[in-house]
Design a protein around this motif. Structure first.
Motif, PDB file in Angstrom:
ATOM      1  N   ILE A  25      -6.599   2.096   2.356  1.00 25.34           N
ATOM      2  CA  ILE A  25      -6.837   1.833   0.935  1.00 25.34           C
ATOM      3  C   ILE A  25      -7.798   2.866   0.358  1.00 25.34           C
ATOM      4  O   ILE A  25      -7.563   3.425  -0.718  1.00 25.34           O
ATOM      5  CB  ILE A  25      -7.409   0.413   0.746  1.00 25.34           C
ATOM      6  N   ILE A  26      -8.879   3.146   1.085  1.00 22.13           N
ATOM      7  CA  ILE A  26      -9.896   4.079   0.592  1.00 22.13           C
ATOM      8  C   ILE A  26      -9.341   5.496   0.466  1.00 22.13           C
ATOM      9  O   ILE A  26      -9.589   6.196  -0.517  1.00 22.13           O
ATOM     10  CB  ILE A  26     -11.124   4.073   1.518  1.00 22.13           C
ATOM     11  N   THR A  27      -8.583   5.929   1.467  1.00 21.43           N
ATOM     12  CA  THR A  27      -8.064   7.298   1.460  1.00 21.43           C
ATOM     13  C   THR A  27      -6.918   7.471   0.479  1.00 21.43           C
ATOM     14  O   THR A  27      -6.625   8.588   0.056  1.00 21.43           O
ATOM     15  CB  THR A  27      -7.583   7.705   2.864  1.00 21.43           C
ATOM     16  N   GLY A  28      -6.266   6.358   0.117  1.00 23.91           N
ATOM     17  CA  GLY A  28      -5.137   6.450  -0.803  1.00 23.91           C
ATOM     18  C   GLY A  28      -3.871   6.975  -0.148  1.00 23.91           C
ATOM     19  O   GLY A  28      -2.899   7.285  -0.842  1.00 23.91           O
ATOM     20  N   ILE A  29      -3.863   7.068   1.171  1.00 22.97           N
ATOM     21  CA  ILE A  29      -2.672   7.537   1.891  1.00 22.97           C
ATOM     22  C   ILE A  29      -1.880   6.314   2.330  1.00 22.97           C
ATOM     23  O   ILE A  29      -2.095   5.758   3.417  1.00 22.97           O
ATOM     24  CB  ILE A  29      -3.059   8.409   3.107  1.00 22.97           C
ATOM     25  N   GLY A  30      -0.972   5.876   1.460  1.00 17.43           N
ATOM     26  CA  GLY A  30      -0.260   4.628   1.705  1.00 17.43           C
ATOM     27  C   GLY A  30       0.574   4.630   2.967  1.00 17.43           C
ATOM     28  O   GLY A  30       0.733   3.593   3.613  1.00 17.43           O
ATOM     29  N   ALA A  31       1.123   5.791   3.339  1.00 16.05           N
ATOM     30  CA  ALA A  31       1.970   5.856   4.533  1.00 16.05           C
ATOM     31  C   ALA A  31       1.200   5.479   5.791  1.00 16.05           C
ATOM     32  O   ALA A  31       1.784   4.976   6.759  1.00 16.05           O
ATOM     33  CB  ALA A  31       2.553   7.258   4.676  1.00 16.05           C
ATOM     34  N   THR A  32      -0.113   5.711   5.778  1.00 15.38           N
ATOM     35  CA  THR A  32      -0.939   5.340   6.919  1.00 15.38           C
ATOM     36  C   THR A  32      -0.843   3.843   7.185  1.00 15.38           C
ATOM     37  O   THR A  32      -0.873   3.400   8.342  1.00 15.38           O
ATOM     38  CB  THR A  32      -2.414   5.718   6.660  1.00 15.38           C
ATOM     39  N   MET A  81     -11.422  -7.415  -0.397  1.00 15.37           N
ATOM     40  CA  MET A  81     -10.225  -6.617  -0.649  1.00 15.37           C
ATOM     41  C   MET A  81      -9.395  -7.216  -1.777  1.00 15.37           C
ATOM     42  O   MET A  81      -8.845  -6.494  -2.623  1.00 15.37           O
ATOM     43  CB  MET A  81      -9.392  -6.523   0.634  1.00 15.37           C
ATOM     44  N   LEU A  82      -9.318  -8.540  -1.824  1.00 11.02           N
ATOM     45  CA  LEU A  82      -8.565  -9.206  -2.885  1.00 11.02           C
ATOM     46  C   LEU A  82      -9.201  -8.960  -4.246  1.00 11.02           C
ATOM     47  O   LEU A  82      -8.508  -8.666  -5.231  1.00 11.02           O
ATOM     48  CB  LEU A  82      -8.490 -10.702  -2.591  1.00 11.02           C
ATOM     49  N   VAL A  83     -10.532  -9.060  -4.317  1.00  4.82           N
ATOM     50  CA  VAL A  83     -11.240  -8.817  -5.573  1.00  4.82           C
ATOM     51  C   VAL A  83     -11.012  -7.386  -6.045  1.00  4.82           C
ATOM     52  O   VAL A  83     -10.731  -7.140  -7.229  1.00  4.82           O
ATOM     53  CB  VAL A  83     -12.745  -9.091  -5.412  1.00  4.82           C
ATOM     54  N   ASN A  84     -11.113  -6.428  -5.128  1.00  2.00           N
ATOM     55  CA  ASN A  84     -10.892  -5.027  -5.486  1.00  2.00           C
ATOM     56  C   ASN A  84      -9.468  -4.788  -5.970  1.00  2.00           C
ATOM     57  O   ASN A  84      -9.235  -4.015  -6.915  1.00  2.00           O
ATOM     58  CB  ASN A  84     -11.188  -4.127  -4.291  1.00  2.00           C
ATOM     59  N   GLY A  85      -8.511  -5.441  -5.338  1.00  2.00           N
ATOM     60  CA  GLY A  85      -7.126  -5.272  -5.739  1.00  2.00           C
ATOM     61  C   GLY A  85      -6.833  -5.833  -7.122  1.00  2.00           C
ATOM     62  O   GLY A  85      -6.014  -5.282  -7.864  1.00  2.00           O
ATOM     63  N   MET A  86      -7.530  -6.902  -7.476  1.00  2.00           N
ATOM     64  CA  MET A  86      -7.289  -7.522  -8.773  1.00  2.00           C
ATOM     65  C   MET A  86      -7.787  -6.669  -9.932  1.00  2.00           C
ATOM     66  O   MET A  86      -7.366  -6.859 -11.078  1.00  2.00           O
ATOM     67  CB  MET A  86      -7.980  -8.894  -8.814  1.00  2.00           C
ATOM     68  N   VAL A  87      -8.676  -5.716  -9.657  1.00  2.00           N
ATOM     69  CA  VAL A  87      -9.216  -4.862 -10.720  1.00  2.00           C
ATOM     70  C   VAL A  87      -8.114  -4.029 -11.363  1.00  2.00           C
ATOM     71  O   VAL A  87      -8.166  -3.723 -12.562  1.00  2.00           O
ATOM     72  CB  VAL A  87     -10.329  -3.955 -10.160  1.00  2.00           C
ATOM     73  N   ASP A  88      -7.105  -3.654 -10.590  1.00  2.00           N
ATOM     74  CA  ASP A  88      -6.014  -2.828 -11.123  1.00  2.00           C
ATOM     75  C   ASP A  88      -5.119  -3.595 -12.099  1.00  2.00           C
ATOM     76  O   ASP A  88      -4.471  -2.986 -12.959  1.00  2.00           O
ATOM     77  CB  ASP A  88      -5.144  -2.302  -9.980  1.00  2.00           C
ATOM     78  N   TYR A 111     -17.967  -5.446  -2.300  1.00  2.00           N
ATOM     79  CA  TYR A 111     -18.452  -4.385  -1.418  1.00  2.00           C
ATOM     80  C   TYR A 111     -18.457  -4.805   0.052  1.00  2.00           C
ATOM     81  O   TYR A 111     -18.885  -4.032   0.921  1.00  2.00           O
ATOM     82  CB  TYR A 111     -19.859  -3.955  -1.835  1.00  2.00           C
ATOM     83  N   LEU A 112     -17.985  -5.998   0.327  1.00  2.00           N
ATOM     84  CA  LEU A 112     -17.996  -6.505   1.700  1.00  2.00           C
ATOM     85  C   LEU A 112     -16.706  -6.199   2.456  1.00  2.00           C
ATOM     86  O   LEU A 112     -16.514  -6.697   3.557  1.00  2.00           O
ATOM     87  CB  LEU A 112     -18.231  -8.024   1.694  1.00  2.00           C
ATOM     88  N   PHE A 113     -15.822  -5.369   1.876  1.00  2.00           N
ATOM     89  CA  PHE A 113     -14.529  -5.123   2.526  1.00  2.00           C
ATOM     90  C   PHE A 113     -14.630  -4.531   3.927  1.00  2.00           C
ATOM     91  O   PHE A 113     -13.750  -4.779   4.760  1.00  2.00           O
ATOM     92  CB  PHE A 113     -13.637  -4.240   1.633  1.00  2.00           C
ATOM     93  N   LEU A 158       0.823  -1.212   0.000  1.00  2.00           N
ATOM     94  CA  LEU A 158       0.000   0.000   0.000  1.00  2.00           C
ATOM     95  C   LEU A 158       0.858   1.263   0.000  1.00  2.00           C
ATOM     96  O   LEU A 158       0.491   2.275  -0.606  1.00  2.00           O
ATOM     97  CB  LEU A 158      -0.931   0.001   1.220  1.00  2.00           C
ATOM     98  N   ALA A 159       1.997   1.213   0.676  1.00  2.00           N
ATOM     99  CA  ALA A 159       2.876   2.383   0.714  1.00  2.00           C
ATOM    100  C   ALA A 159       3.444   2.697  -0.673  1.00  2.00           C
ATOM    101  O   ALA A 159       3.702   3.864  -0.998  1.00  2.00           O
ATOM    102  CB  ALA A 159       4.010   2.149   1.708  1.00  2.00           C
ATOM    103  N   LEU A 160       3.627   1.666  -1.479  1.00  2.00           N
ATOM    104  CA  LEU A 160       4.178   1.855  -2.833  1.00  2.00           C
ATOM    105  C   LEU A 160       3.087   2.050  -3.889  1.00  2.00           C
ATOM    106  O   LEU A 160       3.394   2.267  -5.061  1.00  2.00           O
ATOM    107  CB  LEU A 160       5.024   0.634  -3.225  1.00  2.00           C
ATOM    108  N   TYR A 161       1.841   1.991  -3.468  1.00  2.00           N
ATOM    109  CA  TYR A 161       0.737   1.998  -4.422  1.00  2.00           C
ATOM    110  C   TYR A 161       0.639   3.325  -5.175  1.00  2.00           C
ATOM    111  O   TYR A 161       0.679   4.407  -4.583  1.00  2.00           O
ATOM    112  CB  TYR A 161      -0.581   1.741  -3.700  1.00  2.00           C
TER     113      TYR A 161
END
Length: 223
Positions: A189-196, A111-118, A149-151, A41-44
């Motif tokens: 993941i939602i906020t996009g702030i990987g450092a968090t 979360m895995l399903v959402n990640g695979m979309v990229d 949507y169950l994340f 996530l930090a490298l995302y």
């Protein structure tokens, strides 16, 4: 006179070895899961611009996107394993542990399903003919399976597992609180702030250390 027969030494050794291996794998999962996910996530870097592919970013940051994806995907076997490990340690609160484990599994799968979309977008790097792909990408982004949507269940499940640890007092209560904090990964993941994610992972790993000690120090019969 007792009619019980002694268990062969080889059978005892084999059973003990299996239990010890399970404890080692559980301990590894508790540390590796948050570490790998946080690094991913930090490298995302998002390959999206709103709901359409950001081809400039995909071409420029392809290597980083691929590394982030690999790290994040590698975390999931350990994430499932760590949820099982926590539920086992907290099994004296069976309702909380079982429900927390089920919610965690559903949330992790989402979360895995959402990640695979990229991944299809990342694979478009260097491909010149992208005719029609923007439309496909939009469908990927807007027509996800219902399970995706169950994340939020991951947060709920982690809190329930932490509550089970708190109730059973199998680890210090501060450890249970830190384990519960690990459920905040979806927020990073939602906020996009990987450092968090790095902060969340550090807290989660600190909380996992007493669990690791418990798993590795238990007599074989209790593991």
């Amino acid at each position: 006179m007792s009619t019980q027969h002694p268990i062969p030494v080889t059978d005892v050794a084999a059973a003990t070895g299996r239990r010890a291996m399970g404890s080692v794998l559980a301990a590894i999962s508790l540390i590796a899961a948050p570490a790998l996910l946080a690094l991913g996530l930090a490298l995302y870097t998002s390959p999206w611009h709103d709901s359409i592919p950001d081809y400039a970013a995909i071409d420029t940051d392809h290597a980083q996107m691929l590394l982030s994806t690999n790290l994040s995907l590698a975390a999931f076997p350990f994430l499932y394993g760590s949820a099982i490990a926590i539920a086992v340690v907290a099994r004296r609160a069976p309702w909380l542990a079982a429900t927390g484990l089920a919610c965690s599994f559903l949330g992790l799968t989402a979360m895995l399903v959402n990640g695979m979309v990229d991944l299809p977008l990342i694979m478009m790097a260097g491909i010149d003919d992208r005719t029609g792909f923007a439309e496909v990408a939009t469908k990927l982004d807007t027509q996800l399976p219902i399970v995706s949507y169950l994340f939020p269940l991951y947060l709920l499940g982690t809190i329930m597992l932490a509550a089970a640890l708190w109730r059973t007092k199998t680890v210090p209560r501060w450890s249970a609180v830190c384990i519960g904090t690990g459920g905040l990964f979806p927020i990073a993941i939602i906020t996009g702030i990987g450092a968090t994610a790095l902060i969340i992972a550090a807290i989660r790993i600190a909380g996992a250390l007493p669990l690791v000690k418990t798993l590795l120090s238990r007599p074989a019969a209790d593991r």
